[in-house]
Design a protein around this motif. Structure first.
Motif, PDB file in Angstrom:
ATOM      1  N   THR A  26       2.354  30.762  34.463  1.00  0.00           N
ATOM      2  CA  THR A  26       3.617  30.062  34.236  1.00  0.00           C
ATOM      3  C   THR A  26       4.700  30.773  35.027  1.00  0.00           C
ATOM      4  N   ASP A  28       7.978  29.721  34.099  1.00  0.00           N
ATOM      5  CA  ASP A  28       9.143  29.497  33.237  1.00  0.00           C
ATOM      6  C   ASP A  28       8.862  29.626  31.738  1.00  0.00           C
ATOM      7  N   GLY A  29       7.629  29.909  31.353  1.00  0.00           N
ATOM      8  CA  GLY A  29       7.287  30.038  29.943  1.00  0.00           C
ATOM      9  C   GLY A  29       7.085  28.718  29.230  1.00  0.00           C
ATOM     10  N   GLU A  30       7.230  27.611  29.953  1.00  0.00           N
ATOM     11  CA  GLU A  30       7.078  26.286  29.341  1.00  0.00           C
ATOM     12  C   GLU A  30       6.020  25.440  30.040  1.00  0.00           C
ATOM     13  N   THR A  31       5.949  25.547  31.347  1.00  0.00           N
ATOM     14  CA  THR A  31       4.993  24.777  32.133  1.00  0.00           C
ATOM     15  C   THR A  31       3.870  25.721  32.567  1.00  0.00           C
ATOM     16  N   PHE A  32       2.630  25.298  32.319  1.00  0.00           N
ATOM     17  CA  PHE A  32       1.486  26.146  32.617  1.00  0.00           C
ATOM     18  C   PHE A  32       0.571  25.458  33.623  1.00  0.00           C
ATOM     19  N   LYS A 129      -4.045  30.487  27.823  1.00  0.00           N
ATOM     20  CA  LYS A 129      -2.670  29.977  27.754  1.00  0.00           C
ATOM     21  C   LYS A 129      -1.837  30.769  26.743  1.00  0.00           C
ATOM     22  N   THR A 130      -2.444  31.102  25.612  1.00  0.00           N
ATOM     23  CA  THR A 130      -1.738  31.886  24.601  1.00  0.00           C
ATOM     24  C   THR A 130      -1.424  33.282  25.135  1.00  0.00           C
ATOM     25  N   LEU A 133       1.485  33.070  27.455  1.00  0.00           N
ATOM     26  CA  LEU A 133       2.744  32.909  26.726  1.00  0.00           C
ATOM     27  C   LEU A 133       3.207  34.234  26.123  1.00  0.00           C
ATOM     28  N   TYR A 136       4.432  36.316  28.949  1.00  0.00           N
ATOM     29  CA  TYR A 136       5.709  35.829  29.475  1.00  0.00           C
ATOM     30  C   TYR A 136       6.863  36.365  28.619  1.00  0.00           C
ATOM     31  N   LYS A 137       6.694  36.292  27.300  1.00  0.00           N
ATOM     32  CA  LYS A 137       7.733  36.808  26.391  1.00  0.00           C
ATOM     33  C   LYS A 137       7.927  38.311  26.615  1.00  0.00           C
ATOM     34  N   THR A 140       9.672  39.020  30.009  1.00  0.00           N
ATOM     35  CA  THR A 140      11.097  38.693  29.899  1.00  0.00           C
ATOM     36  C   THR A 140      11.845  39.823  29.187  1.00  0.00           C
TER      37      THR A 140
END
Length: 152
Positions: A26, A28-32, A129-130, A133, A136-137, A140
């Motif tokens: 990802t 942007d943390g929303e689109t994978f 995917k998890t 995510l 990504y957090k 950030t």
């Protein structure tokens, strides 16, 4: 430079990897973006001007990718959130994605030992995917903290 938070799932660790079930990233943390295709993995990973952010990326993902896909990636192409975690949060009791996921309110998907070789496509997709995510957090959070320390 693009920043892509990514993860792979596969069989075997580090340079003893035998197979990659998938790769997910990802920006942007929303689109994978997700694939099980080795040719697509090679295409993505060979794209110039990309910083690949992974958890234990230099210790595991990079050697596994190089071995299985026949690439020649090096540590300068990665931000390793595990290494940065050791530096920024030395008092953190555990630096693995499961513990970090709990900090971010995200439960890591469990894969039992026998399920790795089988590589159930839906389970592996949910897992990768998890993990992306969670990472990504964490990326950030790390980036923000480093900007605070070094004034942007």
């Amino acid at each position: 430079m693009k920043v892509r938070v990514f993860d792979t799932e596969g069989v075997g660790l580090n340079n003893k990897a035998e197979k990659l079930h998938n790769l997910c990233y990802t920006e942007d943390g929303e689109t994978f973006k997700y694939t099980t295709s080795y040719s697509e993995m090679k295409e993505w990973l060979s794209e110039p001007d990309v910083l690949w952010v992974g958890h234990y990326a230099v210790g595991h993902d990079m050697p596994a990718i190089n071995k299985v896909l026949g690439l020649n990636m090096n540590y300068r192409q990665f931000w390793d959130t595990m290494a940065v975690s050791w530096f920024l949060y030395p008092d953190r009791p555990k630096h693995g994605l499961e513990a970090i996921g709990k900090e971010h309110g995200i439960k890591k998907v469990e894969v039992k030992e026998h399920q790795w070789a089988e590589g159930d496509p839906e389970l592996m997709k949910e897992r990768v995917k998890t993990d992306v995510l969670i990472n990504y957090k964490e990326y950030t959070k790390q980036r923000k903290r480093l900007e605070e320390i070094y004034n942007g």
